[in-house]
Design an enzyme around this catalytic site. Structure first.
Site, mmCIF file in Angstrom:
data_model
loop_
_atom_site.group_PDB
_atom_site.id
_atom_site.type_symbol
_atom_site.label_atom_id
_atom_site.label_comp_id
_atom_site.label_asym_id
_atom_site.label_seq_id
_atom_site.Cartn_x
_atom_site.Cartn_y
_atom_site.Cartn_z
ATOM 1 N N GLN A 74 8.712 9.043 -15.128
ATOM 2 C CA GLN A 74 8.862 10.100 -14.124
ATOM 3 C C GLN A 74 10.327 10.221 -13.679
ATOM 4 O O GLN A 74 10.961 9.228 -13.341
ATOM 5 C CB GLN A 74 7.959 9.779 -12.917
ATOM 6 C CG GLN A 74 7.930 10.847 -11.860
ATOM 7 C CD GLN A 74 7.307 12.160 -12.341
ATOM 8 O OE1 GLN A 74 6.292 12.171 -13.036
ATOM 9 N NE2 GLN A 74 7.919 13.277 -11.991
ATOM 10 N N LYS B 285 -1.039 13.321 -12.519
ATOM 11 C CA LYS B 285 -1.089 13.063 -13.966
ATOM 12 C C LYS B 285 -2.215 12.082 -14.285
ATOM 13 O O LYS B 285 -2.975 12.270 -15.236
ATOM 14 C CB LYS B 285 0.265 12.532 -14.449
ATOM 15 C CG LYS B 285 1.309 13.636 -14.521
ATOM 16 C CD LYS B 285 2.736 13.160 -14.676
ATOM 17 C CE LYS B 285 3.663 14.377 -14.542
ATOM 18 N NZ LYS B 285 5.080 14.065 -14.555
ATOM 19 N N ASP C 189 6.729 14.244 -23.371
ATOM 20 C CA ASP C 189 7.507 15.234 -22.614
ATOM 21 C C ASP C 189 8.276 16.151 -23.558
ATOM 22 O O ASP C 189 8.751 17.211 -23.152
ATOM 23 C CB ASP C 189 8.519 14.526 -21.697
ATOM 24 C CG ASP C 189 7.994 14.391 -20.272
ATOM 25 O OD1 ASP C 189 7.136 15.200 -19.879
ATOM 26 O OD2 ASP C 189 8.469 13.484 -19.571
#
Ligand code: NAP
Length: 277
Positions: free
Chosen positions: A92, A48, A115
């Site tokens: 995460q 990422k 997200d």
């Protein structure tokens, strides 16, 4: 039969993001928080951060120890919520067991929820007013679009109803006017339902679950699954057996997988444009 190449589409979208950031002369920021030492999570986080560098997004990285308390993590999220250089926040998953995952995710400001997991962002998607949408199903929609695959009026079947893949996938395909059926572990007659699919999305996490007899001739088959069998990566679709029946199919690896981080970068730019200025 066409094999959908997620690496090529992903690279193209990253180039578009990079160009747009340069053209606008802006610097969107993405904060990535990882707690603990899970090796797979560490690889995802590293990718990422690399993706951010590639497109010109400023990354803020926080690697916290396994023993981090809920209070400390919530404090960090509060500070990122208030940081005007940060337009997206990603925690995460999975988190260590002593941390309440739902509580942590709820603390992220919805306008920074790149997200797309929050009740606000999921709700907007369900209402047909999408803002920041879950990355993996958004990646699937981009693949369908890039390959010119007709969605409107088609029968779409999704196997899997998780909050991060199956459910948002349902809303996205319905929004594009397909007739969507969602299957899950209690569904009876999965085979017959799948045989009726013009577009079949497998997102259940069971290696080679979708076999050739489940697939209609000429169907589009999208394999979201990531499984390891004898150390080798494979999807939820028995690729070798199914591929000759399809018009389009995604491989694993190299299909949906490369799109997920790209859509995260896309969402970070979108968060900047929607709410960040
Ligand atoms: P999940 O939370 O475990 O959900 C799995 C879903 O599949 C559930 O709805 C479950 O039904 C259903 N299911 C499980 N076994 C089934 C069966 N035998 N028949 C029918 N339905 C069944 O998984 P997820 O997070 O959505 O992920 C799904 C897969 O996609 C995994 O392999 C994951 O690694 C992969 N994934 C890939 C990416 C990517 O970037 N490519 C991103 C996310 C996930 P119930 O609801 O009834 O339990």
């Amino acid at each position: 039969m066409t094999i959908i190449d997620g690496k090529i589409v992903s690279e193209k979208i990253r180039q578009d993001i990079k160009k747009e950031i340069e053209k606008l002369g802006i610097q969107p920021g993405l904060a990535v928080v990882i707690v603990g030492e899970d090796p797979a999570s560490k690889v995802y986080v590293a990718n990422k951060i690399k993706g951010c560098q590639q497109v010109g997004i400023k990354s803020f990285s926080y690697a916290l120890s396994e023993s981090t308390s809920e209070e400390e993590l919530l404090e960090l999220i509060d500070s990122l919520n208030n940081n005007r250089e940060v337009h997206g926040i990603l925690v995460q998953l999975p988190l260590p067991n002593h941390l309440d995952q739902a509580k942590i995710l709820e603390r992220i400001e919805v306008k920074k929820d790149v997200d797309g997991f929050s009740a606000y962002q999921m709700g907007k998607l369900a209402l047909g007013q999408p803002e920041l949408t879950a990355c993996t199903p958004s990646g699937v929609m981009q693949l369908l679009k890039e390959y010119g695959i007709e969605i409107s009026g088609k029968n779409a079947v999704i196997i899997g109803r998780s909050n991060i893949v199956g459910k948002p996938m349902f809303f996205m395909l319905m929004q594009e006017n397909s007739t969507v059926t969602v299957c899950h572990s209690r569904t009876k007659n999965i085979k017959e339902i799948c045989q009726n699919a013009d577009i079949l999305v497998a997102a259940l996490g069971r290696a080679n679950f979708v076999t050739a007899d489940m697939v209609k001739q000429g169907a589009v088959v999208i394999d979201v699954g990531i499984n390891r069998v004898d150390g080798k990566l494979c999807g939820d679709v028995d690729f070798q057996a199914v591929k000759d029946k399809c018009s389009f199919i995604t491989p694993v690896p190299g299909g949906v997988g490369p799109m997920t981080i790209t859509m995260l970068l896309y969402n970070t730019l979108k968060a900047y444009k929607l709410y960040g200025k």
